[in-house]
Write a protein that holds these residues in place. Structure first.
Motif, PDB file in Angstrom:
ATOM      1  N   GLY A 119      -8.612  15.462   8.693  1.00 50.48           N
ATOM      2  CA  GLY A 119      -9.600  16.570   8.937  1.00 50.48           C
ATOM      3  C   GLY A 119      -9.014  17.535   9.625  1.00 50.48           C
ATOM      4  N   ASP A 120      -8.893  18.483   9.851  1.00 51.95           N
ATOM      5  CA  ASP A 120      -8.321  20.141  10.329  1.00 51.95           C
ATOM      6  C   ASP A 120      -6.426  19.759   9.583  1.00 51.95           C
ATOM      7  OD1 ASP A 120      -8.081  22.010  12.127  1.00 51.95           O
ATOM      8  OD2 ASP A 120      -6.253  20.737  13.797  1.00 51.95           O
ATOM      9  N   GLY A 121      -7.116  20.451   8.759  1.00 53.14           N
ATOM     10  CA  GLY A 121      -5.575  20.760   7.761  1.00 53.14           C
ATOM     11  C   GLY A 121      -5.125  19.323   7.321  1.00 53.14           C
ATOM     12  N   ILE A 122      -4.880  18.105   7.675  1.00 47.73           N
ATOM     13  CA  ILE A 122      -4.521  16.381   6.902  1.00 47.73           C
ATOM     14  C   ILE A 122      -5.880  15.197   6.022  1.00 47.73           C
ATOM     15  CG2 ILE A 122      -3.900  14.373   8.250  1.00 47.73           C
ATOM     16  CD1 ILE A 122      -2.456  16.634   8.738  1.00 47.73           C
ATOM     17  N   ALA A 123      -4.917  15.393   4.914  1.00 46.98           N
ATOM     18  CA  ALA A 123      -6.300  14.335   4.497  1.00 46.98           C
ATOM     19  C   ALA A 123      -4.971  13.005   4.341  1.00 46.98           C
ATOM     20  CB  ALA A 123      -6.279  14.359   2.860  1.00 46.98           C
ATOM     21  N   VAL A 124      -5.529  11.562   4.474  1.00 46.13           N
ATOM     22  CA  VAL A 124      -4.663  10.541   4.536  1.00 46.13           C
ATOM     23  C   VAL A 124      -5.702   9.659   3.848  1.00 46.13           C
ATOM     24  CG1 VAL A 124      -3.923   8.257   5.535  1.00 46.13           C
ATOM     25  CG2 VAL A 124      -4.067  10.725   6.758  1.00 46.13           C
ATOM     26  N   SER A 125      -4.487   9.554   2.254  1.00 42.35           N
ATOM     27  CA  SER A 125      -5.496   8.127   1.385  1.00 42.35           C
ATOM     28  C   SER A 125      -4.503   6.745   1.299  1.00 42.35           C
ATOM     29  CB  SER A 125      -5.129   8.654  -0.136  1.00 42.35           C
ATOM     30  OG  SER A 125      -3.498   8.735  -0.337  1.00 42.35           O
ATOM     31  N   VAL A 126      -4.789   5.744   1.594  1.00 45.92           N
ATOM     32  CA  VAL A 126      -4.826   4.007   1.293  1.00 45.92           C
ATOM     33  C   VAL A 126      -4.505   3.681  -0.339  1.00 45.92           C
ATOM     34  CG1 VAL A 126      -4.502   2.434   2.279  1.00 45.92           C
ATOM     35  CG2 VAL A 126      -4.888   4.263   3.245  1.00 45.92           C
ATOM     36  N   THR A 127      -3.952   3.559  -0.301  1.00 44.52           N
ATOM     37  CA  THR A 127      -3.846   2.976  -1.865  1.00 44.52           C
ATOM     38  C   THR A 127      -3.011   1.237  -2.346  1.00 44.52           C
ATOM     39  OG1 THR A 127      -4.156   5.136  -3.100  1.00 44.52           O
ATOM     40  CG2 THR A 127      -3.567   3.112  -4.541  1.00 44.52           C
ATOM     41  N   PRO A 128      -3.838   0.654  -2.706  1.00 46.46           N
ATOM     42  CA  PRO A 128      -2.800  -0.685  -2.716  1.00 46.46           C
ATOM     43  C   PRO A 128      -2.346  -0.598  -4.344  1.00 46.46           C
ATOM     44  CG  PRO A 128      -5.501  -0.549  -3.018  1.00 46.46           C
ATOM     45  CD  PRO A 128      -5.131  -0.013  -2.329  1.00 46.46           C
ATOM     46  N   THR A 129      -1.336  -1.088  -3.842  1.00 46.26           N
ATOM     47  CA  THR A 129      -0.651  -1.151  -5.249  1.00 46.26           C
ATOM     48  C   THR A 129       0.506  -2.449  -5.943  1.00 46.26           C
ATOM     49  OG1 THR A 129       1.730  -0.825  -4.356  1.00 46.26           O
ATOM     50  CG2 THR A 129       0.802   1.512  -5.323  1.00 46.26           C
ATOM     51  N   MET A 130      -0.479  -3.888  -5.206  1.00 52.64           N
ATOM     52  CA  MET A 130       0.654  -5.141  -5.318  1.00 52.64           C
ATOM     53  C   MET A 130      -0.210  -5.336  -4.962  1.00 52.64           C
ATOM     54  SD  MET A 130       2.510  -8.579  -4.834  1.00 52.64           S
ATOM     55  CE  MET A 130       2.716  -7.594  -3.602  1.00 52.64           C
ATOM     56  N   TYR A 131      -0.272  -7.113  -5.226  1.00 51.94           N
ATOM     57  CA  TYR A 131      -1.476  -8.304  -4.232  1.00 51.94           C
ATOM     58  C   TYR A 131      -0.982  -9.205  -4.928  1.00 51.94           C
ATOM     59  CZ  TYR A 131      -5.543 -10.763  -3.450  1.00 51.94           C
ATOM     60  OH  TYR A 131      -6.550 -11.853  -3.561  1.00 51.94           O
ATOM     61  N   LEU A 132      -0.732 -10.032  -3.583  1.00 48.77           N
ATOM     62  CA  LEU A 132      -0.435 -11.711  -3.710  1.00 48.77           C
ATOM     63  C   LEU A 132      -1.532 -12.862  -3.201  1.00 48.77           C
ATOM     64  CD1 LEU A 132       1.256 -13.914  -5.249  1.00 48.77           C
ATOM     65  CD2 LEU A 132       3.129 -13.489  -3.816  1.00 48.77           C
ATOM     66  N   PRO A 133      -2.491 -12.946  -3.904  1.00 50.16           N
ATOM     67  CA  PRO A 133      -3.703 -13.703  -2.293  1.00 50.16           C
ATOM     68  C   PRO A 133      -2.425 -14.674  -2.052  1.00 50.16           C
ATOM     69  CG  PRO A 133      -3.465 -14.384  -4.614  1.00 50.16           C
ATOM     70  CD  PRO A 133      -2.487 -13.823  -4.689  1.00 50.16           C
ATOM     71  N   PHE A 173       1.009  -1.273  -0.373  1.00 50.88           N
ATOM     72  CA  PHE A 173      -0.084  -0.049   0.101  1.00 50.88           C
ATOM     73  C   PHE A 173       1.170   1.226   0.107  1.00 50.88           C
ATOM     74  CE2 PHE A 173      -2.578  -3.365   1.460  1.00 50.88           C
ATOM     75  CZ  PHE A 173      -4.103  -3.002   1.793  1.00 50.88           C
ATOM     76  N   THR A 174       0.617   2.644  -0.639  1.00 54.41           N
ATOM     77  CA  THR A 174       1.295   3.882  -0.748  1.00 54.41           C
ATOM     78  C   THR A 174       0.130   5.024   0.361  1.00 54.41           C
ATOM     79  OG1 THR A 174       2.538   3.643  -2.231  1.00 54.41           O
ATOM     80  CG2 THR A 174       1.943   5.912  -1.855  1.00 54.41           C
ATOM     81  N   VAL A 175       0.591   5.168   1.488  1.00 51.00           N
ATOM     82  CA  VAL A 175      -0.664   5.655   2.355  1.00 51.00           C
ATOM     83  C   VAL A 175       0.165   6.903   1.767  1.00 51.00           C
ATOM     84  CG1 VAL A 175      -0.877   5.806   4.931  1.00 51.00           C
ATOM     85  CG2 VAL A 175      -0.783   3.241   3.933  1.00 51.00           C
ATOM     86  N   GLU A 176      -0.434   8.085   1.120  1.00 50.31           N
ATOM     87  CA  GLU A 176       0.539   8.949   1.215  1.00 50.31           C
ATOM     88  C   GLU A 176      -1.026  10.511   2.318  1.00 50.31           C
ATOM     89  OE1 GLU A 176       1.025  10.178  -3.211  1.00 50.31           O
ATOM     90  OE2 GLU A 176      -0.897   9.191  -2.820  1.00 50.31           O
ATOM     91  N   VAL A 177      -0.230  11.246   2.956  1.00 49.46           N
ATOM     92  CA  VAL A 177      -0.212  12.428   4.042  1.00 49.46           C
ATOM     93  C   VAL A 177      -0.511  13.250   3.374  1.00 49.46           C
ATOM     94  CG1 VAL A 177      -0.363  13.083   6.482  1.00 49.46           C
ATOM     95  CG2 VAL A 177      -0.474  10.605   5.589  1.00 49.46           C
ATOM     96  N   THR A 178      -1.192  14.225   3.561  1.00 45.01           N
ATOM     97  CA  THR A 178      -1.512  15.537   3.455  1.00 45.01           C
ATOM     98  C   THR A 178      -1.442  16.528   4.049  1.00 45.01           C
ATOM     99  OG1 THR A 178      -3.196  15.621   2.046  1.00 45.01           O
ATOM    100  CG2 THR A 178      -1.469  15.345   0.773  1.00 45.01           C
ATOM    101  N   GLY A 179      -0.968  17.266   4.521  1.00 46.46           N
ATOM    102  CA  GLY A 179      -0.979  18.307   5.992  1.00 46.46           C
ATOM    103  C   GLY A 179      -1.484  19.802   4.962  1.00 46.46           C
ATOM    104  N   ARG A 180      -0.767  21.348   5.938  1.00 41.88           N
ATOM    105  CA  ARG A 180      -0.374  22.119   5.576  1.00 41.88           C
ATOM    106  C   ARG A 180       0.504  22.648   5.793  1.00 41.88           C
ATOM    107  NH1 ARG A 180      -5.038  24.011   7.517  1.00 41.88           N
ATOM    108  NH2 ARG A 180      -4.061  24.091   9.921  1.00 41.88           N
ATOM    109  N   ALA A 181       1.517  23.473   5.414  1.00 37.97           N
ATOM    110  CA  ALA A 181       2.992  23.943   5.338  1.00 37.97           C
ATOM    111  C   ALA A 181       2.663  25.252   6.384  1.00 37.97           C
ATOM    112  CB  ALA A 181       3.323  24.567   3.973  1.00 37.97           C
ATOM    113  N   ALA A 182       4.094  25.472   7.133  1.00 33.15           N
ATOM    114  CA  ALA A 182       3.969  26.572   8.289  1.00 33.15           C
ATOM    115  C   ALA A 182       5.018  27.041   8.066  1.00 33.15           C
ATOM    116  CB  ALA A 182       2.438  27.062   9.066  1.00 33.15           C
ATOM    117  N   HIS A 183       5.722  28.235   8.652  1.00 32.53           N
ATOM    118  CA  HIS A 183       6.375  28.596   9.089  1.00 32.53           C
ATOM    119  C   HIS A 183       6.998  27.536  10.866  1.00 32.53           C
ATOM    120  CE1 HIS A 183      10.077  30.690  10.797  1.00 32.53           C
ATOM    121  NE2 HIS A 183      10.602  30.906   9.803  1.00 32.53           N
ATOM    122  N   SER A 184       7.816  27.047  10.573  1.00 26.30           N
ATOM    123  CA  SER A 184       8.316  25.937  11.783  1.00 26.30           C
ATOM    124  C   SER A 184       8.362  27.180  13.507  1.00 26.30           C
ATOM    125  CB  SER A 184       9.763  25.405  11.521  1.00 26.30           C
ATOM    126  OG  SER A 184      11.003  26.568  12.196  1.00 26.30           O
TER     127      SER A 184
END
Length: 399
Positions: free
Chosen positions: A299-313, A198-209
């Motif tokens: 939520g609150d600026g965060i989004a998470v997606s879960v995408t399967p990329t390979m499968y072997l039963p 699986f590829t798990v992609e997390v997107t947030g919101r950039a800001a100054h540290s």
């Protein structure tokens, strides 16, 4: 030769040619076929020529450009069910730690050393030797109900392009079973876990540290996702299967962030999930995404997606199936000890079992844990010989 079938089989197994097996193993190792890289073509050409020289019918089918699957056949004397042997032509990259060139095969006493000797070019060579003797049995009039086929796929070590092509273009006929010649140290493996990526992609919101509260850190959120994965791992471990244990998670790669002084706007993880027989990869991905939402990570600026990329039963063949019994008895008759059980590794046999409906076991020379994917990978020639004798006995017993 005696006319009694058992005596004829004994004579055939004693005719196994150790040096012929060693020569083909070394010839295959000398063609690197490293994956990733898609370089199987030259190794397959060597194997195809060896099979033609042995009198087999040989067919090549491109699973991808320059990446051919091979099917080599010894025909029986009827159109009855046959037996399939399954292998793969690719090997993993050699990696560090070798004491000599990994693609210049060398001998050290009983050992043949080189990348792919154990996983699984030695096993393929043992099958070819067995098929030579099975062909001899057919020529001598021994009744064999159907064809014996060696199927060698590409891309087993990465994304399974070869076996997916096989599933879409299966060899004709029915089969009493499939023996996968992966390295099991000659134990009979009647069930394997599957694998998925699986590829798990997390997107947030950039800001100054200096004001991290203005942003939403994708790295912080990814750490929470890892916690959710750990919780699921503990849940599965609490209810193991007697044969195959339980499914496992592994976060294998992680990459994220824009810079040290920036709240991370992105983070991507590569995740491995080992599968129990019958598990559905899409359902697992959906369940992980639901657990992430339930934990309040989205939520609150965060989004998470879960995408399967390979499968072997995964798969499991019944312990009392004739393929299991015949395989175990063939090893014992060949003079080796064996056990019958499950395997934590995954292999293309999951597809032959589940998609093609062929009863499947994994049985081969070499050591998946101690040698496969290791520096100075090796296989004992004596074990290759025993494997070839086992394959002859199993095939002629089943057919």
């Amino acid at each position: 030769m005696s006319t009694h079938p058992h005596d004829r089989i004994d004579a055939l197994t004693h005719a196994v040619d150790a040096e012929r097996i060693a020569a083909l193993t070394c010839a295959l190792v000398a063609e690197p076929s490293v994956n990733p890289g898609g370089t199987e073509e030259e190794a397959v050409a060597v194997l195809a020529q060896a099979c033609r020289d042995a009198g087999f019918d040989v067919a090549l089918s491109e699973a991808a450009p320059g990446r051919p699957n091979l099917i080599a056949t010894v025909n029986g004397d009827t159109d009855g069910p046959g037996l399939m042997f399954l292998g793969h032509s690719d090997v993993v990259p050699p990696g560090p730690g070798w004491t000599a060139d990994p693609f210049v095969p060398r001998r050290d006493g009983d050992l043949i050393i080189g990348r792919g000797t154990s996983d699984m070019k030695g096993g393929i060579a043992a099958v070819v030797e067995a098929m030579i003797l099975i062909g001899r049995a057919v020529d001598e009039g021994m009744p064999v109900s159907g064809p014996v086929r060696l199927v060698v796929t590409v891309d087993e070590e990465e994304h399974g392009v070869g076996v997916r092509h096989l599933v879409q273009n299966p060899p004709p006929g029915e089969y009493v079973g499939c023996i996968v010649a992966e390295p099991t140290r000659l134990d009979v493996v009647r069930g394997c876990r599957g694998a998925s990526y699986f590829t798990v992609e997390v997107t947030g919101r950039a800001a100054h540290s200096g004001r991290p509260s203005d942003g939403a850190s994708a790295i912080d959120a990814a750490a929470k996702v890892i916690g959710v994965i750990g919780d699921d791992q503990r849940r599965m471990a609490a209810d193991p299967d007697p044969l195959l244990g339980y499914g496992t998670w592994n976060v294998g790669t992680i990459e994220g962030g824009q810079g040290i002084s920036v709240v991370a706007p992105t983070c991507t993880m590569g995740v491995d999930r080992r599968l129990m027989p019958g598990e559905d990869v899409a359902e697992i991905g959906e369940a992980l995404a639901a657990e992430v939402r339930a934990a309040g990570i989205d939520g609150d600026g965060i989004a998470v997606s879960v995408t399967p990329t390979m499968y072997l039963p995964g798969f499991a063949t019944a312990e009392d199936h004739p393929l299991v019994a015949a395989s175990a008895q063939a090893i014992r008759d060949a003079g080796a000890a064996t056990t019958v059980g499950g395997w934590s590794a995954a292999c293309d046999g999951g597809w032959t079992s589940t998609a093609l409906g062929i009863p499947t076991v994994v049985l081969g020379p070499g050591d998946i844990n101690g040698q496969a994917h290791q520096p100075d990978e090796s296989v004992p020639l004596s074990e290759l010989v025993t494997a070839a004798r086992t394959y002859v006995r199993a095939a002629l017993t089943l057919l």
